[in-house]
Design a protein around this motif. Structure first.
Motif, PDB file in Angstrom:
ATOM      1  N   ALA A 138       0.828  -1.205   0.000  1.00 21.19           N
ATOM      2  CA  ALA A 138       0.000   0.000   0.000  1.00 21.19           C
ATOM      3  C   ALA A 138       0.864   1.256   0.000  1.00 21.19           C
ATOM      4  N   ASP A 139       1.959   1.217   0.716  1.00 18.77           N
ATOM      5  CA  ASP A 139       2.875   2.357   0.782  1.00 18.77           C
ATOM      6  C   ASP A 139       3.545   2.596  -0.571  1.00 18.77           C
ATOM      7  N   VAL A 140       3.890   1.516  -1.258  1.00 21.16           N
ATOM      8  CA  VAL A 140       4.515   1.625  -2.586  1.00 21.16           C
ATOM      9  C   VAL A 140       3.542   2.249  -3.586  1.00 21.16           C
ATOM     10  N   LEU A 141       2.278   1.876  -3.502  1.00 26.18           N
ATOM     11  CA  LEU A 141       1.294   2.315  -4.492  1.00 26.18           C
ATOM     12  C   LEU A 141       0.993   3.802  -4.436  1.00 26.18           C
ATOM     13  N   ASP A 142       1.145   4.408  -3.269  1.00 29.03           N
ATOM     14  CA  ASP A 142       0.780   5.820  -3.151  1.00 29.03           C
ATOM     15  C   ASP A 142       1.727   6.699  -3.959  1.00 29.03           C
ATOM     16  N   GLU A 143       1.167   7.701  -4.593  1.00 28.61           N
ATOM     17  CA  GLU A 143       1.869   8.712  -5.386  1.00 28.61           C
ATOM     18  C   GLU A 143       2.374   8.190  -6.740  1.00 28.61           C
ATOM     19  N   ILE A 144       2.007   6.976  -7.092  1.00 28.59           N
ATOM     20  CA  ILE A 144       2.299   6.483  -8.443  1.00 28.59           C
ATOM     21  C   ILE A 144       1.023   6.609  -9.265  1.00 28.59           C
ATOM     22  N   GLY A 145       1.146   7.111 -10.477  1.00 30.28           N
ATOM     23  CA  GLY A 145      -0.022   7.280 -11.332  1.00 30.28           C
ATOM     24  C   GLY A 145      -0.218   8.747 -11.683  1.00 30.28           C
ATOM     25  N   ILE A 171       8.951  11.461 -18.431  1.00 26.08           N
ATOM     26  CA  ILE A 171       7.978  10.400 -18.191  1.00 26.08           C
ATOM     27  C   ILE A 171       8.405   9.118 -18.902  1.00 26.08           C
ATOM     28  N   GLU A 172       8.822   9.263 -20.157  1.00 26.38           N
ATOM     29  CA  GLU A 172       9.181   8.083 -20.949  1.00 26.38           C
ATOM     30  C   GLU A 172      10.444   7.408 -20.440  1.00 26.38           C
ATOM     31  N   ASN A 173      11.420   8.190 -20.029  1.00 31.31           N
ATOM     32  CA  ASN A 173      12.722   7.625 -19.675  1.00 31.31           C
ATOM     33  C   ASN A 173      12.933   7.415 -18.177  1.00 31.31           C
ATOM     34  N   PHE A 174      12.002   7.881 -17.367  1.00 32.11           N
ATOM     35  CA  PHE A 174      12.153   7.685 -15.926  1.00 32.11           C
ATOM     36  C   PHE A 174      10.878   7.156 -15.276  1.00 32.11           C
ATOM     37  N   GLU A 175       9.767   7.852 -15.487  1.00 31.92           N
ATOM     38  CA  GLU A 175       8.562   7.532 -14.735  1.00 31.92           C
ATOM     39  C   GLU A 175       7.995   6.165 -15.092  1.00 31.92           C
ATOM     40  N   ILE A 176       7.986   5.820 -16.375  1.00 30.75           N
ATOM     41  CA  ILE A 176       7.480   4.501 -16.777  1.00 30.75           C
ATOM     42  C   ILE A 176       8.356   3.400 -16.180  1.00 30.75           C
ATOM     43  N   GLY A 177       9.672   3.612 -16.194  1.00 26.84           N
ATOM     44  CA  GLY A 177      10.592   2.649 -15.584  1.00 26.84           C
ATOM     45  C   GLY A 177      10.404   2.564 -14.084  1.00 26.84           C
ATOM     46  N   ASN A 187       4.170  -7.533  -3.139  1.00 22.87           N
ATOM     47  CA  ASN A 187       3.992  -8.902  -2.657  1.00 22.87           C
ATOM     48  C   ASN A 187       2.650  -9.504  -3.055  1.00 22.87           C
ATOM     49  N   THR A 188       1.611  -8.697  -3.101  1.00 25.49           N
ATOM     50  CA  THR A 188       0.265  -9.222  -3.315  1.00 25.49           C
ATOM     51  C   THR A 188      -0.174  -9.060  -4.768  1.00 25.49           C
ATOM     52  N   GLN A 189      -0.992  -9.990  -5.218  1.00 24.94           N
ATOM     53  CA  GLN A 189      -1.491  -9.947  -6.595  1.00 24.94           C
ATOM     54  C   GLN A 189      -2.370  -8.727  -6.823  1.00 24.94           C
ATOM     55  N   THR A 190      -3.174  -8.370  -5.833  1.00 22.76           N
ATOM     56  CA  THR A 190      -4.061  -7.218  -5.986  1.00 22.76           C
ATOM     57  C   THR A 190      -3.272  -5.935  -6.156  1.00 22.76           C
ATOM     58  N   ALA A 191      -2.210  -5.775  -5.386  1.00 20.15           N
ATOM     59  CA  ALA A 191      -1.377  -4.577  -5.521  1.00 20.15           C
ATOM     60  C   ALA A 191      -0.754  -4.511  -6.910  1.00 20.15           C
ATOM     61  N   LYS A 192      -0.365  -5.654  -7.437  1.00 20.36           N
ATOM     62  CA  LYS A 192       0.214  -5.690  -8.778  1.00 20.36           C
ATOM     63  C   LYS A 192      -0.814  -5.305  -9.838  1.00 20.36           C
ATOM     64  N   LEU A 193      -2.055  -5.711  -9.638  1.00 20.88           N
ATOM     65  CA  LEU A 193      -3.115  -5.337 -10.580  1.00 20.88           C
ATOM     66  C   LEU A 193      -3.385  -3.832 -10.518  1.00 20.88           C
ATOM     67  N   ILE A 194      -3.350  -3.280  -9.322  1.00 24.22           N
ATOM     68  CA  ILE A 194      -3.541  -1.835  -9.165  1.00 24.22           C
ATOM     69  C   ILE A 194      -2.406  -1.082  -9.847  1.00 24.22           C
ATOM     70  N   LEU A 195      -1.186  -1.574  -9.671  1.00 24.47           N
ATOM     71  CA  LEU A 195      -0.040  -0.930 -10.307  1.00 24.47           C
ATOM     72  C   LEU A 195      -0.115  -1.077 -11.822  1.00 24.47           C
ATOM     73  N   ASP A 196      -0.644  -2.183 -12.301  1.00 22.32           N
ATOM     74  CA  ASP A 196      -0.860  -2.367 -13.741  1.00 22.32           C
ATOM     75  C   ASP A 196      -1.720  -1.228 -14.295  1.00 22.32           C
ATOM     76  N   GLU A 197      -2.804  -0.930 -13.587  1.00 15.01           N
ATOM     77  CA  GLU A 197      -3.708   0.136 -14.020  1.00 15.01           C
ATOM     78  C   GLU A 197      -3.002   1.492 -14.003  1.00 15.01           C
ATOM     79  N   LYS A 198      -2.211   1.728 -12.973  1.00 20.73           N
ATOM     80  CA  LYS A 198      -1.479   2.990 -12.868  1.00 20.73           C
ATOM     81  C   LYS A 198      -0.451   3.116 -13.992  1.00 20.73           C
ATOM     82  N   ALA A 199       0.294   2.048 -14.233  1.00 19.29           N
ATOM     83  CA  ALA A 199       1.323   2.066 -15.273  1.00 19.29           C
ATOM     84  C   ALA A 199       0.695   2.273 -16.647  1.00 19.29           C
ATOM     85  N   THR A 200      -0.463   1.664 -16.871  1.00 18.19           N
ATOM     86  CA  THR A 200      -1.171   1.841 -18.138  1.00 18.19           C
ATOM     87  C   THR A 200      -1.571   3.298 -18.333  1.00 18.19           C
ATOM     88  N   PHE A 201      -2.054   3.913 -17.256  1.00 17.49           N
ATOM     89  CA  PHE A 201      -2.438   5.331 -17.341  1.00 17.49           C
ATOM     90  C   PHE A 201      -1.233   6.205 -17.683  1.00 17.49           C
TER      91      PHE A 201
END
Length: 233
Positions: A138-145, A171-177, A187-201
């Motif tokens: 949860a801490d990792v997910l905050d402020e990404i997106g 954004i292209e050379n740092f933020e996406i990476g 660690n959790t599958q749900t967090a990875k799915l949330i990050l997937d959505e953020k990375a896609t955005f």
């Protein structure tokens, strides 16, 4: 554990931090305010709730509340110092429990709460405690997106005519990476799915901006004067 312990934790967080400030943040000025710590902590608690609502787990109701409470309190010490703030947070939470008998008696696993707070920053360290895994995620997910794009722009000079070109490049050379690196910490599958959505955005935003800047790419690399000097016939 009674659910109102979360409200008690939030009230303590606000009361402890109110009117304090940080003097070590220079790039993102809103982080200097005590409200930043409160809002960040509330968002992390929100991510904990989202993760646990979608994950398959066998946590008891008390363990869920304990993890959410740890999220609320995990960064209370950050107002004093960024490096080592987890230990400072643990000490502050420990003192809060010691001085509030009713709250202390309402939390059966006080030691576990303190451990969650103390260890939340060690994202790369393996941990078997599922509650700690969720808190770290949860801490990792905050402020990404969406937020990370605004934060990315703070590293640039907004008065520069090439601002949007530089923003797209960053954004292209740092933020996406940065989003991709985040997967290694989760660690959790749900967090990875949330990050997937953020990375896609973030990727879609970058592609949209890149498309709107079409034709100006060269000016992101050299000045107009330099371009004219190199193209005089």
């Amino acid at each position: 554990m009674e659910k109102n312990i979360l409200d008690e934790g939030k009230q303590f967080l606000i009361t402890y931090l109110k009117d304090k400030s940080m003097d070590y943040e220079t790039i993102h000025p809103w982080r200097n305010s005590w409200e930043f710590v409160v809002l960040h902590s509330f968002r992390v608690e929100g991510y904990v709730k989202k993760i646990l609502e979608k994950e398959y787990h066998d946590l008891t109701n008390d363990e869920i509340l304990l993890t959410r409470l740890a999220a609320v309190l995990h960064d209370v010490g950050r107002i004093h110092k960024r490096e080592g703030h987890a230990l400072i947070s643990k000490e502050i939470v420990c003192n809060w429990l010691e001085s509030n008998k009713e709250i202390r008696e309402n939390i059966e696993e006080k030691h576990r709460l303190l451990t969650l707070v103390e260890k939340h920053s060690n994202k790369e360290e393996h941990e078997d405690d599922y509650c700690l895994q969720v808190l770290r995620d949860a801490d990792v997910l905050d402020e990404i997106g969406v937020m990370s794009i605004f934060m990315c722009s703070n590293w640039l000079d907004r008065s520069n005519p090439y601002f949007f070109n530089q923003l797209q490049d960053r954004i292209e050379n740092f933020e996406i990476g940065f989003c991709e690196d985040g997967y290694k910490l989760l660690n959790t599958q749900t967090a990875k799915l949330i990050l997937d959505e953020k990375a896609t955005f973030v990727t879609n935003f970058n592609n949209r901006l890149k498309d709107e800047l079409f034709g100006t790419e060269i000016f992101g690399q050299i000045s107009i004067d330099g371009y004219l000097n190199n193209n005089v016939y």
